[in-house]
Design a protein around this motif. Structure first.
Motif, PDB file in Angstrom:
ATOM      1  N   ASP A 182     -25.150 -13.478-103.906  1.00 23.35           N
ATOM      2  CA  ASP A 182     -25.368 -14.011-102.564  1.00 23.35           C
ATOM      3  C   ASP A 182     -26.873 -14.091-102.327  1.00 23.35           C
ATOM      4  O   ASP A 182     -27.472 -13.175-101.767  1.00 23.35           O
ATOM      5  CB  ASP A 182     -24.698 -13.060-101.555  1.00 23.35           C
ATOM      6  CG  ASP A 182     -24.456 -13.700-100.198  1.00 23.35           C
ATOM      7  OD1 ASP A 182     -24.370 -14.938-100.125  1.00 23.35           O
ATOM      8  OD2 ASP A 182     -24.335 -12.943 -99.210  1.00 23.35           O
ATOM      9  N   ARG A 200     -20.646  -7.847 -91.261  1.00 26.27           N
ATOM     10  CA  ARG A 200     -20.959  -8.190 -89.863  1.00 26.27           C
ATOM     11  C   ARG A 200     -19.940  -7.595 -88.895  1.00 26.27           C
ATOM     12  O   ARG A 200     -20.247  -7.408 -87.716  1.00 26.27           O
ATOM     13  CB  ARG A 200     -21.078  -9.708 -89.708  1.00 26.27           C
ATOM     14  CG  ARG A 200     -22.306 -10.225 -90.431  1.00 26.27           C
ATOM     15  CD  ARG A 200     -22.683 -11.621 -90.059  1.00 26.27           C
ATOM     16  NE  ARG A 200     -23.669 -12.126 -91.018  1.00 26.27           N
ATOM     17  CZ  ARG A 200     -24.255 -13.295 -90.920  1.00 26.27           C
ATOM     18  NH1 ARG A 200     -23.976 -14.096 -89.915  1.00 26.27           N
ATOM     19  NH2 ARG A 200     -25.125 -13.678 -91.832  1.00 26.27           N
ATOM     20  N   SER A 245     -20.706 -11.040 -96.969  1.00 28.52           N
ATOM     21  CA  SER A 245     -21.397 -10.078 -96.112  1.00 28.52           C
ATOM     22  C   SER A 245     -21.160  -8.660 -96.647  1.00 28.52           C
ATOM     23  O   SER A 245     -20.776  -7.744 -95.927  1.00 28.52           O
ATOM     24  CB  SER A 245     -20.895 -10.224 -94.666  1.00 28.52           C
ATOM     25  OG  SER A 245     -21.656  -9.457 -93.773  1.00 28.52           O
ATOM     26  N   ARG A 291     -22.316  -5.182 -98.125  1.00 28.61           N
ATOM     27  CA  ARG A 291     -23.495  -4.339 -97.864  1.00 28.61           C
ATOM     28  C   ARG A 291     -23.569  -3.096 -98.748  1.00 28.61           C
ATOM     29  O   ARG A 291     -24.543  -2.354 -98.656  1.00 28.61           O
ATOM     30  CB  ARG A 291     -23.481  -3.890 -96.396  1.00 28.61           C
ATOM     31  CG  ARG A 291     -23.417  -5.026 -95.388  1.00 28.61           C
ATOM     32  CD  ARG A 291     -24.761  -5.711 -95.200  1.00 28.61           C
ATOM     33  NE  ARG A 291     -24.632  -6.901 -94.379  1.00 28.61           N
ATOM     34  CZ  ARG A 291     -24.456  -6.899 -93.058  1.00 28.61           C
ATOM     35  NH1 ARG A 291     -24.414  -5.762 -92.409  1.00 28.61           N
ATOM     36  NH2 ARG A 291     -24.339  -8.030 -92.397  1.00 28.61           N
TER      37      ARG A 291
HETATM   38  O1  G3P Z   1     -23.192 -15.673 -97.605  1.00 31.07           O
HETATM   39  C1  G3P Z   1     -22.856 -15.237 -96.347  1.00 31.07           C
HETATM   40  C2  G3P Z   1     -22.839 -13.735 -96.165  1.00 31.07           C
HETATM   41  O2  G3P Z   1     -22.647 -13.082 -97.375  1.00 31.07           O
HETATM   42  C3  G3P Z   1     -23.947 -13.215 -95.333  1.00 31.07           C
HETATM   43  O3  G3P Z   1     -24.110 -11.817 -95.403  1.00 31.07           O
HETATM   44  O4  G3P Z   1     -25.408  -9.785 -94.944  1.00 31.07           O
HETATM   45  O5  G3P Z   1     -26.007 -11.928 -93.757  1.00 31.07           O
HETATM   46  O6  G3P Z   1     -23.933 -10.706 -93.180  1.00 31.07           O
HETATM   47  P1  G3P Z   1     -24.909 -11.017 -94.253  1.00 31.07           P
END
Ligand code: G3P
Length: 226
Positions: free
Chosen positions: A6, A135, A175, A177
């Motif tokens: 990503d 998120r 997203s 983490r």
């Molecule tokens: O590609 C979209 C997503 O992975 C974004 O991640 O860390 O900005 O919520 P984040």
């Protein structure tokens, strides 16, 4: 589960691709801005990523109407055969996804947060759906539980009549983490995890691996000197 990176950072992609386990890349406008990307260079940048990775590369549209998303999606798809057009989950995005899918252009529906959004995306012909985990955690909700629900709901149905060339829709855990997010995504059966480079490195490492390796190397020295 496959691993996507990503990022829009070419050095990270090159490095991760060299590890032999990279199946694709996802980018978004924020990730491109983070590497100092300029509008005029965007197609060239995506083309370079497509050369670096042997797999789908998501490039996101930023238009807000169906026709503009379709127009931009066609342009992005023309950059390289492995481009996937990333489209936000919204009414216009669903409508554009239907048009692009019918033209054989694969779409990754992004900013997906709920089961109804995911099922609608699949019915609109999305090839990939990206539920966001971190998120949800950011707003003190359980992102992994939401991802689990999406994986279960999509797994309940056959969407091959809806997608590009009858391919099965795939869930991209996005997203991400932490390495635990990656572990849980794999345990619940997500097809893909798209992982930031720093987290991907953490997925490779473990202190017991380091300690074990150190001991093996020390003992091998003894063997050599015996
Ligand atoms: O590609 C979209 C997503 O992975 C974004 O991640 O860390 O900005 O919520 P984040």
């Amino acid at each position: 589960m496959k691993f996507f990176l990503d990022t829009a950072d070419l050095a990270e992609i090159e490095e991760a691709a060299s590890w032999g386990a990279l199946a694709g890349v996802t980018t978004n406008p924020s990730l491109y801005a983070r590497v100092g990307g300029k509008l005029a260079d965007f197609p060239k940048h995506i083309a370079r990523i497509c050369e670096l990775v042997d797999g789908p590369v998501s490039a996101e549209t930023v238009a807000m109407t169906r026709d503009e998303i379709v127009r931009d999606g066609r342009e992005l798809a023309a950059i390289a055969p492995n481009v996937v057009v990333k489209v936000p989950t919204m009414v216009e995005g669903l409508a554009a996804t239907r048009v692009l899918a019918d033209e054989g252009i694969p779409v990754n529906m992004t900013l997906c947060f709920t089961v109804p959004q995911a099922v609608l995306a699949a019915r609109a012909g999305a090839r990939y759906i990206s539920p966001f985990v971190g998120r949800f955690d950011d707003i003190s909700e359980d992102g992994l539980a939401q991802l689990d629900d999406v994986v279960t709901a999509i797994g309940n149905y056959d969407f091959t009549a809806d997608t590009v060339n009858g391919e099965q829709v795939e869930i991209i855990a996005a997203s991400i983490r932490s390495a635990n997010h990656v572990a849980q995504a794999a345990l619940m059966g997500a097809d893909i995890a798209t992982v930031p480079f720093g987290i991907l490195k953490k997925c490779v490492q473990h202190p017991l691996t380091d300690r074990g390796l150190e001991a093996f190397l020390k003992d091998w020295e003894k063997v050599q000197n015996a």
